[in-house]
Scaffold this motif. Structure first.
Motif, mmCIF file in Angstrom:
data_model
loop_
_atom_site.group_PDB
_atom_site.id
_atom_site.type_symbol
_atom_site.label_atom_id
_atom_site.label_comp_id
_atom_site.label_asym_id
_atom_site.label_seq_id
_atom_site.Cartn_x
_atom_site.Cartn_y
_atom_site.Cartn_z
ATOM 1 N N ASN A 107 -3.662 5.108 -7.163
ATOM 2 C CA ASN A 107 -4.659 4.158 -7.674
ATOM 3 C C ASN A 107 -4.495 2.785 -7.022
ATOM 4 N N LYS A 108 -3.254 2.376 -6.817
ATOM 5 C CA LYS A 108 -2.981 1.057 -6.232
ATOM 6 C C LYS A 108 -3.419 1.023 -4.765
ATOM 7 N N ILE A 109 -3.035 2.048 -4.016
ATOM 8 C CA ILE A 109 -3.369 2.087 -2.590
ATOM 9 C C ILE A 109 -4.889 2.037 -2.405
ATOM 10 N N PHE A 110 -5.606 2.771 -3.269
ATOM 11 C CA PHE A 110 -7.056 2.861 -3.109
ATOM 12 C C PHE A 110 -7.807 1.882 -4.009
ATOM 13 N N THR A 144 10.059 -1.098 -7.877
ATOM 14 C CA THR A 144 10.984 -2.157 -7.452
ATOM 15 C C THR A 144 10.881 -3.385 -8.351
ATOM 16 N N ASP A 145 9.747 -3.528 -9.072
ATOM 17 C CA ASP A 145 9.607 -4.682 -9.975
ATOM 18 C C ASP A 145 10.621 -4.651 -11.108
ATOM 19 N N LEU A 170 12.011 4.130 4.781
ATOM 20 C CA LEU A 170 11.953 3.822 3.346
ATOM 21 C C LEU A 170 10.877 2.762 3.109
ATOM 22 N N PHE A 171 10.060 3.000 2.101
ATOM 23 C CA PHE A 171 9.060 1.999 1.696
ATOM 24 C C PHE A 171 9.350 1.566 0.267
ATOM 25 N N PRO A 172 10.002 0.421 0.073
ATOM 26 C CA PRO A 172 10.156 -0.077 -1.298
ATOM 27 C C PRO A 172 8.818 -0.631 -1.787
ATOM 28 N N VAL A 173 8.341 -0.138 -2.917
ATOM 29 C CA VAL A 173 7.025 -0.573 -3.402
ATOM 30 C C VAL A 173 7.042 -0.866 -4.903
ATOM 31 N N SER A 174 6.014 -1.571 -5.330
ATOM 32 C CA SER A 174 5.745 -1.704 -6.753
ATOM 33 C C SER A 174 4.245 -1.635 -6.959
ATOM 34 N N SER A 175 3.814 -0.746 -7.807
ATOM 35 C CA SER A 175 2.389 -0.675 -8.127
ATOM 36 C C SER A 175 2.016 -1.740 -9.138
ATOM 37 N N MET A 176 3.026 -2.400 -9.701
ATOM 38 C CA MET A 176 2.757 -3.472 -10.663
ATOM 39 C C MET A 176 2.462 -4.782 -9.931
ATOM 40 N N GLY A 180 2.425 -5.099 -6.427
ATOM 41 C CA GLY A 180 1.816 -4.898 -5.107
ATOM 42 C C GLY A 180 2.790 -4.908 -3.947
ATOM 43 N N ARG A 181 4.059 -5.099 -4.228
ATOM 44 C CA ARG A 181 5.047 -5.122 -3.151
ATOM 45 C C ARG A 181 4.969 -3.847 -2.293
ATOM 46 N N GLY A 182 4.953 -4.013 -0.973
ATOM 47 C CA GLY A 182 5.028 -2.872 -0.057
ATOM 48 C C GLY A 182 3.759 -2.050 0.071
#
Ligand code: GTP
Ligand code: MG
Length: 196
Positions: A41-44, A144-145, A171-177, A179-181
């Motif tokens: 959902n975040k990516i799109f 990551t958040d 490695l992709f550190p991300v946060s859907s909260m 938006g990191r990464g």
């Protein structure tokens, strides 16, 4: 690639139903509750493209999404959720294995791990399988958040020692909260899709 033009395509509950692969595919894999649907959902840029719930085990089918004419995206059902029946668990693993063993044009598997935890036995099975099958994959470290910057740095180093071929894996550190990464992940997806 126009990430905000994605749309739901179809859901399948057993792999013989999945039609032959006509486009390249990018799959999201990981244990239940790791954040696959939220990440999609975040990516799109959508609230409800992939269904998210606080209840683990929500995505019990393989859900496909389209974005443009070239690629399809697959939200795989989460593995490793303890509170499902054995028959349900068998159905899920059959679905995931069936998907990967079909003759599909899988260009990238994003294998999600919760950055806070060491990979589970199921996670390691998945990563070993991806390596053995020579499928192109990257590891996405979710949530990551939930860590401080210091904790995050420490986990990034540790995780390389916890996963197979850790020094070679992207490695992709991300946060859907927060938006990191997410932009880095979009760029990678775009480069895979536009390599056609
Ligand atoms: P299944 O469909 O059961 O396989 O789970 P899933 O991997 O699709 O997980 P889902 O996206 O449904 O997310 C599970 C829970 O984690 C939800 O409560 C999300 O709000 C939460 N979550 C997902 N991503 C993040 C994140 O980056 N940060 C935080 N803090 N919570 C997240
Ligand atoms: Mg899901």
């Amino acid at each position: 690639m126009q990430f905000n033009k994605a749309e739901f395509a179809a859901a399948y509950g057993s792999f013989p139903q999945i039609p032959a692969c006509s486009r390249m595919e990018i799959a999201f894999a990981g244990r239940s509750n790791v954040g696959k649907s939220t990440l999609i959902n975040k990516i799109f840029n959508r609230k409800n493209l992939a269904r998210v719930s606080a209840v683990p085990g929500k995505t019990a089918t393989i859900n496909f999404f389209r974005c443009g004419d070239v690629a399809r995206f697959a939200d795989l059902p989460g593995y490793g959720y303890a509170k499902v029946s054995d028959s349900e668990r068998r159905r899920w693993s059959g679905l995931i294995e069936g998907y990967f063993h079909q003759d599909r044009d899988i260009r990238l598997v994003l294998s999600l791990l919760d950055i806070r935890h060491a990979p589970s036995a199921d996670d390691l099975t998945m990563l070993d399988f991806l390596i053995d099958s020579e499928l192109p994959f990257a590891v996405v470290l979710t949530k990551t958040d939930k860590l401080t910057n210091n904790q995050l740095r420490a986990r990034l180093e540790e995780i390389r020692t916890e996963i197979p071929c850790g020094d070679q894996v992207t490695l992709f550190p991300v946060s859907s909260m927060n938006g990191r990464g997410i932009e880095e992940l979009r760029k990678t997806i775009e480069s895979v899709v536009e390599s056609e």
